[in-house]
Every structure is written in structure tokens, then in C-alpha cells.
Enzyme design. Structure first.
Site, PDB file in Angstrom:
ATOM      1  N   ASN A 248       0.875  -1.239   0.082  1.00 19.47           N
ATOM      2  CA  ASN A 248      -0.020   0.183  -0.163  1.00 19.47           C
ATOM      3  C   ASN A 248       0.861   1.224  -0.004  1.00 19.47           C
ATOM      4  O   ASN A 248       0.412   2.409   0.626  1.00 19.47           O
ATOM      5  CB  ASN A 248      -0.875  -0.014   1.208  1.00 19.47           C
ATOM      6  N   ARG A 249       2.213   1.187  -0.465  1.00 24.40           N
ATOM      7  CA  ARG A 249       2.977   2.224  -0.458  1.00 24.40           C
ATOM      8  C   ARG A 249       3.473   2.907   0.913  1.00 24.40           C
ATOM      9  O   ARG A 249       3.840   3.924   1.031  1.00 24.40           O
ATOM     10  CB  ARG A 249       2.444   3.600  -1.414  1.00 24.40           C
ATOM     11  N   LEU A 250       3.244   2.101   1.842  1.00 23.72           N
ATOM     12  CA  LEU A 250       3.393   2.554   3.270  1.00 23.72           C
ATOM     13  C   LEU A 250       4.884   1.938   3.322  1.00 23.72           C
ATOM     14  O   LEU A 250       4.843   1.247   4.388  1.00 23.72           O
ATOM     15  CB  LEU A 250       2.313   2.105   4.435  1.00 23.72           C
TER      16      LEU A 250
END
Length: 214
Positions: A191-193
Site C-alpha cells: 500500500n506504498r506505506l
């Protein structure tokens, strides 16, 4: 025109947590470097991008090979008269970056570059194959040349000239040691975290550790 909006992947191979990192970033770099080798798929794990400020005021990045790292920093070799060499002479503030796609990891190092002592450059040069030694002599790196044939003809002449001679390191060729000021480790996450941990060198020569937002 080509739209690349759909070029995306999910990063889910690993994590980077404060609970499992050392106090010294060189130790973490060492761990990651050898873990990346185990992942496979990175043919030259020691390939890194060196970014400098050019004489024209523009930043420029190019890929070179890391040849050694110690507690002092990171060493690579080049022609001191090259574009990057002249840039470093004017402004020794540089950035090194590694992107290891198979491990979904990146390392970004900001530091100060300085020439390595002659003995270190000599020892490394002596370890190189003769062809690489002659290549360092024949190439006026970054200079405009008339043709490929010009290089090859000069190399053939050098092969004759040095057939029975020791090939010594030219004074315009040698190493740079980049002493790190900050080292940031990036681990791709879902999730691009992504995980981003930055080590910053303090006045007491201890490292301050911060987590950065992805």
C-alpha cells in the site's frame, strides 16, 4: 506519447523495524548487502549511483561500482580529471544510492568525498587486469573524442608499449572515500506505506535514528 500510469507493483517481501536494527548504519548496510546477494537477480549488487553538482550548476548522476566499505565510509575509483572528478573537486558533497529491486530495498547516502591515500589507490590499481589498467590510461574520461577507432588504436599502441613493462597507476586515476553524514534505508511495503529509517551522524559521532514518513 505513452502513459505509464499502470506500471505498478506491490512490495511485500520484508520489513524494516526499529526493534531489529543496529545502532551503526554500516552494520545494517553490511547485513542488507549480503541479504540482497542471497535474493539473487541483482547481477552487480555493488552498483551504485553517484550524484554530484556539476561545474554547470546542474546535478548529475551516474552508475559506478562500490569497491570497499568500512566504518569510515564507501570507496569507489575513477578518473580524477573526469566530469565527476572535477565536480567533486569543486563541491565534495555527494549522494550515493543503491536500488536492489529483487529485495525491494534502497539505500541513500549523503556524504563528503575525499581522495583516498595513494597507497590505497595503488593497491587497488595493481589488483586490476592489465586490460583495465590500460583502459584507465588510454581514456581521457568525459573528453570529446573523434571516434571509437581512436580509442581502440590508442589501446593497441599501449599494449605494445607496455608489453614487457609494469603498468603503474596514472596519477589522474584513483579512489574516493565518501564519509557518510546521513544514511537512509528504504524497505518497500504494501500500500506504498514503505519503511524509511534514517541514520544521522551527530557531533559526538554517534548516530541518531529517525523513522520518516513514506
Amino acid at each position: 506519447m505513452e502513459d505509464l500510469s499502470n506500471y505498478r507493483r506491490s512490495y511485500e517481501k520484508s520489513e524494516l523495524l526499529e526493534s531489529n536494527i543496529p545502532e551503526d548504519p554500516i552494520n545494517l548496510f553490511h547485513r542488507w548487502f549480503h541479504e540482497v546477494e542471497d535474493f539473487g537477480g541483482n547481477e552487480e549488487v555493488n552498483a551504485m549511483t553517484v550524484s554530484t553538482f556539476g561545474l554547470d550548476g546542474f546535478p548529475k548522476a551516474r552508475v559506478v561500482l562500490l569497491k570497499k566499505y568500512t566504518e569510515e565510509g564507501f570507496i569507489f575509483y575513477t578518473n580524477y580529471n573526469s566530469e565527476k572528478g572535477k565536480a567533486i573537486e569543486q563541491n565534495p558533497n555527494v549522494c550515493l544510492s543503491f536500488f536492489w529491486h529483487t529485495a525491494e530495498r534502497q539505500v541513500i547516502i549523503k556524504g563528503i568525498a575525499e581522495k583516498t591515500p595513494d597507497i590505497i589507490s595503488d593497491n587497488y590499481f595493481d589488483s586490476r587486469p592489465d586490460g583495465s589498467k590500460l583502459g584507465a590510461i588510454v581514456s581521457n574520461q568525459s573528453e570529446i573524442i573523434p571516434s571509437r577507432e581512436y580509442l581502440e588504436q590508442n589501446l593497441k599502441q599501449l599494449e605494445v608499449d607496455f608489453k614487457e613493462k609494469t603498468i603503474d597507476r596514472p596519477k589522474h586515476w584513483g579512489g574516493y572515500l565518501v564519509r557518510p553524514i546521513t544514511i537512509e534505508f528504504w524497505q518497500g511495503r504494501a500500500n506504498r506505506l514503505h519503511d524509511r529509517i534514517r541514520y544521522s551522524l551527530q557531533d559526538d559521532y554517534l548516530w541518531k535514528i529517525d523513522r520518516l514518513a513514506p
